[in-house]
Design a protein around this motif. Structure first.
Motif, PDB file in Angstrom:
ATOM      1  N   UNK A   1       0.842  -1.323   0.167  1.00  0.00           N
ATOM      2  CA  UNK A   1       0.045   0.056  -0.095  1.00  0.00           C
ATOM      3  C   UNK A   1       0.936   1.358   0.059  1.00  0.00           C
ATOM      4  N   UNK A   2       0.571   2.186  -0.944  1.00  0.00           N
ATOM      5  CA  UNK A   2       1.139   3.618  -0.720  1.00  0.00           C
ATOM      6  C   UNK A   2       0.156   4.440  -0.165  1.00  0.00           C
ATOM      7  N   UNK A   3       0.463   5.168   1.018  1.00  0.00           N
ATOM      8  CA  UNK A   3      -0.452   6.066   1.538  1.00  0.00           C
ATOM      9  C   UNK A   3      -0.007   7.166   1.834  1.00  0.00           C
ATOM     10  N   UNK A   4      -0.763   8.284   2.112  1.00  0.00           N
ATOM     11  CA  UNK A   4      -0.284   9.761   2.215  1.00  0.00           C
ATOM     12  C   UNK A   4       0.671  10.035   3.617  1.00  0.00           C
ATOM     13  N   UNK A   5       1.415  10.781   3.679  1.00  0.00           N
ATOM     14  CA  UNK A   5       2.552  10.958   4.767  1.00  0.00           C
ATOM     15  C   UNK A   5       1.530  10.722   6.275  1.00  0.00           C
ATOM     16  N   UNK A   6       2.290  10.121   7.007  1.00  0.00           N
ATOM     17  CA  UNK A   6       1.611   9.804   8.490  1.00  0.00           C
ATOM     18  C   UNK A   6       0.282   9.108   8.486  1.00  0.00           C
TER      19      UNK A   6
ATOM     20  N   UNK B   1      -3.812  -2.700   6.853  1.00  0.00           N
ATOM     21  CA  UNK B   1      -4.111  -4.042   6.383  1.00  0.00           C
ATOM     22  C   UNK B   1      -5.014  -4.139   5.422  1.00  0.00           C
ATOM     23  N   UNK B   2      -5.405  -5.048   4.643  1.00  0.00           N
ATOM     24  CA  UNK B   2      -6.509  -5.330   3.915  1.00  0.00           C
ATOM     25  C   UNK B   2      -7.734  -5.075   4.277  1.00  0.00           C
ATOM     26  N   UNK B   3      -8.111  -5.470   5.642  1.00  0.00           N
ATOM     27  CA  UNK B   3      -9.516  -5.291   6.027  1.00  0.00           C
ATOM     28  C   UNK B   3      -9.676  -3.716   6.360  1.00  0.00           C
ATOM     29  N   UNK B   4      -8.488  -2.900   6.479  1.00  0.00           N
ATOM     30  CA  UNK B   4      -8.804  -1.655   6.839  1.00  0.00           C
ATOM     31  C   UNK B   4      -9.324  -0.772   5.393  1.00  0.00           C
TER      32      UNK B   4
ATOM     33  N   UNK C   1       1.135  -4.848   3.829  1.00  0.00           N
ATOM     34  CA  UNK C   1      -0.050  -5.432   4.778  1.00  0.00           C
ATOM     35  C   UNK C   1       0.534  -6.690   5.208  1.00  0.00           C
ATOM     36  N   UNK C   2      -0.486  -7.405   6.031  1.00  0.00           N
ATOM     37  CA  UNK C   2      -0.131  -8.832   6.588  1.00  0.00           C
ATOM     38  C   UNK C   2       0.366  -9.895   5.914  1.00  0.00           C
ATOM     39  N   UNK C   3      -0.312  -9.981   4.626  1.00  0.00           N
ATOM     40  CA  UNK C   3      -0.061 -11.121   3.809  1.00  0.00           C
ATOM     41  C   UNK C   3      -0.007 -10.413   2.324  1.00  0.00           C
ATOM     42  N   UNK C   4       0.860 -10.855   1.379  1.00  0.00           N
ATOM     43  CA  UNK C   4       0.955 -10.214  -0.159  1.00  0.00           C
ATOM     44  C   UNK C   4       1.147 -11.295  -0.829  1.00  0.00           C
ATOM     45  N   UNK C   5       1.534 -11.159  -2.410  1.00  0.00           N
ATOM     46  CA  UNK C   5       1.733 -12.247  -2.994  1.00  0.00           C
ATOM     47  C   UNK C   5       3.078 -12.026  -3.773  1.00  0.00           C
ATOM     48  N   UNK C   6       3.501 -13.078  -3.841  1.00  0.00           N
ATOM     49  CA  UNK C   6       5.010 -12.953  -4.708  1.00  0.00           C
ATOM     50  C   UNK C   6       4.674 -12.673  -6.373  1.00  0.00           C
ATOM     51  N   UNK C   7       5.077 -11.375  -6.858  1.00  0.00           N
ATOM     52  CA  UNK C   7       4.831 -11.307  -8.050  1.00  0.00           C
ATOM     53  C   UNK C   7       6.019 -11.538  -8.806  1.00  0.00           C
ATOM     54  N   UNK C   8       5.720 -12.582  -9.819  1.00  0.00           N
ATOM     55  CA  UNK C   8       7.014 -13.162 -10.517  1.00  0.00           C
ATOM     56  C   UNK C   8       7.147 -12.718 -12.033  1.00  0.00           C
TER      57      UNK C   8
END
Lengths: 280, 359
Positions: free
Chosen positions: B148-153, B160-163, B261-268
């Motif tokens: 995730x890229x979020x704004x400062x602070x 996480x994904x559920x947020x 996040x708590x889980x993500x994917x291995x992008x190959x």
């Protein structure tokens, strides 16, 4: 008999008719007709049922509506502003007129994606213009309004450049005569000037409308591209291509071509009628 | 009476066509002539050491990486063989790049965002079957993941994904149907929800529906989404490739933060030699070397510096301060049954992605 002779004479007057026709046909075939035909030919692997299912999918239907609605509104707005702009350029002399005149073609010269990105930035709710509208609760970028604005930008040169030469040739004595005969200003415009420029305006309208239907580069940036909301038909075609679904993409493309042809053809007929009426 | 008319018309037509054809032929000659201009300075060199040119057709975010990599490969190849090599780069959306090769863009190697794009070239007979095992690690010299890229602070406190599926959160992500790369985003979210609901697919699908209901701009490509989020300041969170996210941080210091996040994917991302093209151009050897040198220690470090995860585990550890190496990553093969199955289940017309928008 006399008529026949006259026609033969007429044919001879155009020098090298057959040669120029040959070049035209060859060029037209290579550049326009064969590519269009190949669209139809590449559909040969699709059954009619598949074709129908693809082009009547709900997501696709909504995309047609978005495309047609936005292009139509944009073309109508362009008719108004285009005529106004042409009028100003032809009838008034003011400093910077030539520069303004030069700017008209810029939407043609600019890569459309550049235009799309610039418009999106300008009209997003943090952009210069978008910010003002955001205050009163109107979102422009990423909505149908945004798409329409991009299409206005793309289409305006068509109307201006169609109407401008007609206005330039229009003899001002007609207007003077109408005024002298006691017609009001608005009556002069609508009864004398407007019928003269109407055919040209229709041409511009048709061109702008057709261009809007096919426009992809600028619209994808300013549209939110949300399915069932702000997705345009060309985007659906691209998404089918992206999945190597050439048949699906071609089916939708063919539908668009047929739609556009019908619209442009009826516009042509309408224009011919208008021409006749004004010439009588 | 009409006869001569038709005849002259026909000759004219013929003349016109000949004119056009000859124009085409001449322009063709012109083009081939310029391309076969003898190169200077190679007269004394041995035949085999004549400079060679290869074309690498890649996807959007690898531009910076390959500019740097080409330099070290050129030096390496010169040292090994004494031959000069020039590399022509081409970048764009992964799917459209694959299509351009399919339609005749002569690429010696492709380095694309996901395996199905390379498979499409295999299906067309341009690449020989078995390309996936031609190079190490499923022909993925570098990997990445979705963050995730979020704004400062992190003003909306998105961790996480559920947020991000909560009502009122605005998400920016590209459309997986137009951007191959965005399919990784979808699958990462799916992996999280599937874990959360212990494999209940109905609930998982609802989770994805909630997520995409929060998407305010569904750009057609990854670079477009980055522009929407970074330049046009839309949305609260951008689902981005890790390498793109780091690039945004670098270009706009102090404005954004990366959240893993708590889980993500291995992008190959996949690399392959386009066998048919390389054979006909006689570049097989150099093309193969170009891709295998990506696995060298030198190149792997360069990969890490460009924010891709090196596939060599030892060198990956050197970048432990950059990447969150404890982040659990699902893989397309183990968790989704490979690309063909995942494509059919999620992204084909009328499949799950289309369904969640129909609801």
């Amino acid at each position: 008999m006399t008529r026949f002779i006259r026609q033969r004479k007429k044919n001879k007057v155009i020098p090298g008719f057959a040669l120029s026709m040959g070049i035209t046909l060859a060029m037209l075939s290579c550049i326009v007709l064969i590519p269009l035909l190949s669209v139809i030919l590449s559909l040969s692997g699709t059954t009619f049922a598949e074709f129908l299912a693809t082009i009547t999918d709900k997501q696709v239907l909504v995309a047609y509506r978005v495309s047609f609605q936005c292009s139509l509104i944009a073309a109508l707005i362009n008719c108004f502003f285009g005529v106004l702009l042409a009028w100003i350029l032809v009838r008034y002399r003011f400093p910077g007129r030539r520069i303004l005149d030069g700017f008209i073609e810029l939407p043609f010269a600019l890569p459309t994606s550049v235009a799309g990105i610039a418009l999106t930035t300008l009209y997003s709710d943090s952009g210069w213009i978008g910010r003002i509208f955001a205050h009163i609760g109107i979102k422009i970028s990423y909505t149908l309004i945004g798409i329409t604005i991009a299409l206005i930008f793309i289409g305006i040169p068509f109307v201006v450049r169609s109407v401008q030469p007609v206005l330039e040739k229009l003899d001002r004595q007609y207007e003077e005569a109408a005024m002298i005969l006691g017609a009001s200003q608005s009556k002069t415009f609508f009864k004398v000037v407007f019928p003269e420029i109407l055919p040209a305006m229709l041409t511009g309208f048709g061109l702008a409308f057709a261009r809007g239907l096919g426009e992809y580069g600028s619209v994808v940036f300013i549209a939110g591209n949300i399915p069932y909301k702000t997705q345009i038909t060309p985007l659906i075609i691209i998404s089918k291509l992206e999945q190597f679904n050439y048949d699906g993409a071609t089916s939708i493309a063919l539908t668009m071509i047929i739609f556009s042809f019908v619209i442009l053809f009826s516009l042509n007929i309408l224009q011919a009628r208008v021409n006749k009426v004004t010439k009588v | 009476m009409k006869k001569p008319d038709v005849k002259s018309f026909k000759t004219g037509l013929l003349l016109g066509l000949t004119l056009i054809l000859s124009m085409l032929v001449f322009s063709g000659c012109g083009a081939s002539q310029t391309s076969s201009t003898p190169q200077e300075g190679t007269d004394d060199a041995v035949q085999a050491k004549a400079p060679v040119e290869i074309t690498n057709v890649s996807y959007d975010p690898t531009r910076e990486l390959y500019v740097a990599y080409n330099e070290i490969f050129q030096a390496h190849w010169k040292k090994e063989t004494g031959q000069d090599v020039t590399i022509v780069q081409s970048h764009g959306g992964s799917g459209s790049q694959a299509r351009s090769v399919l339609e005749g863009n002569e690429a010696d190697v492709v380095t694309l965002a996901l395996a199905p794009d390379v498979s499409s070239l295999e299906a067309a007979g341009l690449i020989e079957p078995g390309w996936l095992n031609e190079f190490d690690k499923n022909s993925s010299p570098y990997t990445s993941t979705i963050v995730f890229l979020v704004r400062k602070d992190n003003p909306k406190d998105l961790n996480d994904w559920d947020d991000i599926v909560k009502p009122g959160i605005e998400i920016i992500t590209p459309n997986p149907k137009t951007s191959g790369g965005a399919q990784w985003n979808f699958l990462a979210a799916w992996a999280f929800a599937k874990n959360l609901y212990q494999g209940d697919e109905t609930k998982t699908q609802q989770f994805l529906a909630d997520l995409y209901a929060n998407v305010t701009v569904l750009d057609s490509g990854a670079r477009g989404s980055t522009t929407t989020f970074v330049e046009n300041k839309q949305g609260d969170v951008l689902l981005a490739w890790e390498n793109e996210a780091y690039l945004s941080l670098k270009e706009h210091p102090g404005e954004y933060e990366i959240v893993t996040p708590s889980i993500s994917i291995l992008a190959q991302p996949s690399v392959a030699v386009v066998d048919e093209v390389a054979k006909s151009r006689g570049t097989e050897e150099v093309a193969k070397a170009y891709l295998s040198y990506l696995y060298s220690d030198e190149a792997q470090r360069l990969v890490g510096k460009n924010f891709y995860r090196p596939s060599n585990p030892t060198i990956l550890k050197e970048f432990a301060s950059t990447f969150n190496l404890t982040l659990p990553l699902v893989t397309i093969d183990d968790d989704f049954g490979g690309w063909p199955a995942a494509k059919a289940k999620f992204f084909a017309d009328g499949a799950i992605f289309d369904q969640i928008y129909k609801q």
